[in-house]
Design a protein around this motif. Sequence first.
Motif, PDB file in Angstrom:
ATOM      1  N   GLY A 122       7.643 -15.436 -53.096  1.00  0.00           N
ATOM      2  CA  GLY A 122       7.603 -16.683 -53.684  1.00  0.00           C
ATOM      3  C   GLY A 122       6.818 -17.683 -52.711  1.00  0.00           C
ATOM      4  N   GLU A 140       5.718 -21.415 -51.584  1.00  0.00           N
ATOM      5  CA  GLU A 140       5.822 -22.697 -52.001  1.00  0.00           C
ATOM      6  C   GLU A 140       4.447 -23.536 -51.418  1.00  0.00           C
ATOM      7  N   GLU A 147       4.631 -30.423 -53.853  1.00  0.00           N
ATOM      8  CA  GLU A 147       4.797 -28.948 -53.660  1.00  0.00           C
ATOM      9  C   GLU A 147       4.664 -28.505 -55.248  1.00  0.00           C
ATOM     10  N   PRO A 181       6.158 -21.276 -57.328  1.00  0.00           N
ATOM     11  CA  PRO A 181       6.389 -20.386 -58.796  1.00  0.00           C
ATOM     12  C   PRO A 181       7.555 -19.313 -58.627  1.00  0.00           C
ATOM     13  N   ILE A 182       8.025 -18.884 -59.659  1.00  0.00           N
ATOM     14  CA  ILE A 182       9.037 -17.569 -59.374  1.00  0.00           C
ATOM     15  C   ILE A 182       8.599 -16.561 -58.743  1.00  0.00           C
ATOM     16  N   PHE A 183       9.101 -16.035 -57.904  1.00  0.00           N
ATOM     17  CA  PHE A 183       8.631 -14.962 -56.987  1.00  0.00           C
ATOM     18  C   PHE A 183       8.269 -13.768 -57.961  1.00  0.00           C
ATOM     19  N   ASN A 205       8.312 -17.044 -49.142  1.00  0.00           N
ATOM     20  CA  ASN A 205       9.730 -16.457 -49.306  1.00  0.00           C
ATOM     21  C   ASN A 205       9.740 -15.064 -49.480  1.00  0.00           C
ATOM     22  N   SER A 232      11.236 -10.951 -49.675  1.00  0.00           N
ATOM     23  CA  SER A 232      12.453  -9.719 -49.917  1.00  0.00           C
ATOM     24  C   SER A 232      12.016  -8.418 -50.406  1.00  0.00           C
ATOM     25  N   ASN A 246      18.248  -5.825 -54.548  1.00  0.00           N
ATOM     26  CA  ASN A 246      17.743  -6.642 -53.374  1.00  0.00           C
ATOM     27  C   ASN A 246      18.262  -6.099 -52.394  1.00  0.00           C
ATOM     28  N   ARG A 273      23.711 -19.681 -50.203  1.00  0.00           N
ATOM     29  CA  ARG A 273      22.368 -20.369 -49.819  1.00  0.00           C
ATOM     30  C   ARG A 273      22.809 -21.638 -48.950  1.00  0.00           C
ATOM     31  N   ARG A 327      15.886 -26.178 -41.268  1.00  0.00           N
ATOM     32  CA  ARG A 327      14.490 -26.623 -41.945  1.00  0.00           C
ATOM     33  C   ARG A 327      13.742 -26.446 -40.960  1.00  0.00           C
ATOM     34  N   LYS A 337      16.815 -13.249 -48.900  1.00  0.00           N
ATOM     35  CA  LYS A 337      15.622 -13.237 -48.599  1.00  0.00           C
ATOM     36  C   LYS A 337      15.044 -14.115 -47.501  1.00  0.00           C
ATOM     37  N   GLU A 388      12.334 -16.675 -45.074  1.00  0.00           N
ATOM     38  CA  GLU A 388      11.438 -17.721 -45.593  1.00  0.00           C
ATOM     39  C   GLU A 388      10.550 -17.744 -44.505  1.00  0.00           C
TER      40      GLU A 388
HETATM   41  P1  ADP Z   1      13.075 -24.648 -51.282  1.00  0.00           P
HETATM   42  O1  ADP Z   1      11.998 -25.425 -51.291  1.00  0.00           O
HETATM   43  O2  ADP Z   1      14.621 -25.012 -51.535  1.00  0.00           O
HETATM   44  O3  ADP Z   1      13.331 -23.539 -50.245  1.00  0.00           O
HETATM   45  P2  ADP Z   1      12.086 -23.462 -53.776  1.00  0.00           P
HETATM   46  O4  ADP Z   1      12.931 -23.633 -55.277  1.00  0.00           O
HETATM   47  O5  ADP Z   1      11.170 -24.548 -53.612  1.00  0.00           O
HETATM   48  O6  ADP Z   1      12.982 -23.539 -52.650  1.00  0.00           O
HETATM   49  O7  ADP Z   1      11.307 -22.147 -53.723  1.00  0.00           O
HETATM   50  C1  ADP Z   1      11.998 -21.133 -53.431  1.00  0.00           C
HETATM   51  C2  ADP Z   1      10.920 -19.811 -53.562  1.00  0.00           C
HETATM   52  O8  ADP Z   1      11.786 -18.680 -53.264  1.00  0.00           O
HETATM   53  C3  ADP Z   1      10.440 -19.714 -55.082  1.00  0.00           C
HETATM   54  O9  ADP Z   1       9.115 -19.351 -55.181  1.00  0.00           O
HETATM   55  C4  ADP Z   1      11.399 -18.727 -55.484  1.00  0.00           C
HETATM   56  O10 ADP Z   1      11.014 -17.871 -56.527  1.00  0.00           O
HETATM   57  C5  ADP Z   1      11.431 -17.787 -54.253  1.00  0.00           C
HETATM   58  N1  ADP Z   1      12.469 -16.657 -54.361  1.00  0.00           N
HETATM   59  C6  ADP Z   1      13.762 -16.727 -54.620  1.00  0.00           C
HETATM   60  N2  ADP Z   1      14.674 -15.425 -54.494  1.00  0.00           N
HETATM   61  C7  ADP Z   1      13.502 -14.649 -53.988  1.00  0.00           C
HETATM   62  C8  ADP Z   1      13.569 -13.388 -53.750  1.00  0.00           C
HETATM   63  N3  ADP Z   1      14.786 -12.778 -53.695  1.00  0.00           N
HETATM   64  N4  ADP Z   1      12.408 -12.726 -52.939  1.00  0.00           N
HETATM   65  C9  ADP Z   1      11.380 -13.613 -52.758  1.00  0.00           C
HETATM   66  N5  ADP Z   1      11.311 -15.035 -53.299  1.00  0.00           N
HETATM   67  C10 ADP Z   1      12.376 -15.611 -53.807  1.00  0.00           C
END
Ligand code: ADP
Length: 697
Positions: free
Chosen positions: A191, A193, A271, A274-276, A322, A324, A332, A428, A435, A445, A447
């Motif tokens: 995923g 960002e 920013e 998307p959903i991963f 992100n 995994s 996972n 989490r 950060r 996962k 980051e």
């Molecule tokens: P933050 O800014 O707090 O780090 P965001 O919500 O902006 O978090 O982004 C988190 C990203 O991580 C999203 O794209 C989300 O879909 C992705 N994500 C969540 N779970 C997983 C996973 N298991 N594997 C890969 N990516 C993931």
Amino acid sequence: MESVPEYFGSLVFDDRVMKAHLSASVYASLRKTIDEGEKLDAKVADAVATAMREWAVQHGATHFTHWFQPLTGITAEKHDSFISRAPDGRVIMEFSGKELIKGEPDASSFPSGGLRATFEARGSTAWDPTSYAFIKGKTLCIPTAFCSYGGEALDKKTPLLRSMEALNRQALRILRLFGNTTVKHVACNVGPEQEYFLITREMYDRRPDLKFTGRTLFGAMPPKGQEMDDHYFGSIVPKVAAFMNDLNEELWKLGIFAKTEHNEVAPGQHELAPIFTTTNVATDHNQLTMEIMQRVAEKHGLVCLLHEKPFAGVNGSGKHNNWSISTDAGQNLLSPGETPHDDAQFLLFLCAVIKAVDDYQDLLRISVATAGNDHRLGANEAPPAIVSMFLGDELNGVLEAIETDSPYAGVAKTQMKLGVDVLPKFNRDTTDRNRTSPFAFTGNKFEFRMVGSADSIACANIMLNTAVAESLRIYADRLEKADNFADTLHDMIRKTIKDHKRIIFNGNGYDESWIKEAAARGLCNFRTTADCLPHLLDAKNVDLLTRHGVYSETELKARYGAILETYCKTILIEAKTMLSMAKTQILPAVEAYTATVATAAQAKKALCPSLACAYETETVERLSALTDRIAAEAAKLEQTVAAAHAFRTMEEQSVYIRDAVRGAMLSLRTPCDEAETIVGKGAWPFPTYADILFSTR
Ligand code: ADP
Ligand code: MG
């Protein structure tokens, strides 16, 4: 207006559309190709092509293109229309299986790092059925891989797919060792960002530096920047909200799960996450997202800046990757389990990542190396150029307990024993606080925060997947031969922690003291692309990437050449843009303003001979000194740039550009920025940082 579920994915030839438009047997063979990589036979390909064309024409498409990702980092497409001449001289729409599967674009103008001699200008593109075709404008876009005539990969998709396969292969071996006989496939998910700046078109049009290089090459600090922290997560102004709404709609139609949007730290910075999804699809989608962001901005009278550092002194933009790994059964593998058995497996995968990041720090740094990202890494904001990992206190405690065979309070009264104790749940909130870490564990996962905002995420994931595949290979080799599985596993995990704990750092990555400590730990610190890139060809890295079939040695050398060439060209273009702006806009403007001030003094003196005109005199003196300095520094930069072509090797040239050219650029910028603070605003030839950064407000 239709509702989101109604139009989501309406421009994608996805599973639903395939099922509806293909016969059951054609659908079944295509699904086998998509899921298991089975070769598609010609008849099936023809049937798929016909269905695709009919569906695309229904949606207004007239053309098709093999959409690919050359080493430029952006996507490329050559459009062909579906039209064919019918026997009666009229037109019919046609698209064959052959055209779907393979294309032969003239590839001579894409960077190849010398892989493809120009007499062999043809490259070939091959359909990647794991990423759905989609319609953009009036064109059916078919995601493809791009190879030279000799079969070497000329793109980013091919090695990415190979690295995913390498990871799948090795992860399956481990799962089998843990007694899992049912899982068929292990996928890696991403995923990304995406950070970006929005400014108005009006500002952009008046900045040659933004137009030619994507970043400002001059600009004094504004009175207000990001110091108030009032932009982050702040309410979104109407102009930007309208852009985001439009953008979401466009992305949703293309089946892209755009999910989260917010303001970022710097004014004008935002920013989108998307959903991963599967890495390959996530990469394609991110490329599309960047393209569509720019197009939608245009419609709103805005410009979307994707450069990693459009403004000095203000936060740059990255792309948090992100990452995994998961099984086709939905497990996972980076998530602590419910049973001691699952936890032991989790710890092994976790160790595989720790070992991979430590062993291949250099490759991870190289995977995000661009001239643009160099400004960001190591600046006092984004992750530093040093690769380290953050695991959080709880997980750290567990690893320490395992390493020293000592009790871990959170788990058991006695010593932590693999396969016996259940790990605590890492939520989490307790793992995501840091950060500043370049590579942080966030519960289930990792980051990876070093990727640049303008870059494709392909390279970072290629290196990450392959490095982790290598750890897993080493583990599997050992475990397959082990007499006592549990003991061997325990020893291996302990040894990994002992050998690689230097990569774990839970403190503040921006701290000066960390740089010293990292050096003492023997971690790499490559500040620039020119510093790290030569290590791409280190024996250990070539071994890794060829062993897993991700790159051939020839392909690696080609990438090396292409990346270094892009680095040099990028900086030289910036230098030339600076020269042109300084000589043809800044100097004349300062000169004219100086004359205005001098004329004012003369006029005042003519009227009142006793006036001292101290302000005018001092201003004229300061500006005259600055014009002399600007002219001298411009002359120096010009000479430095001219001499950049005199080097025998690209390595020497890149080092020269890194030091001499960048140094001369900075020396020219300083007096120009100073002049900006003296010259009257109306007389300055460009909008200032304050004008640009707050232009969407
Ligand atoms: P933050 O800014 O707090 O780090 P965001 O919500 O902006 O978090 O982004 C988190 C990203 O991580 C999203 O794209 C989300 O879909 C992705 N994500 C969540 N779970 C997983 C996973 N298991 N594997 C890969 N990516 C993931
Ligand atoms: Mg985010």
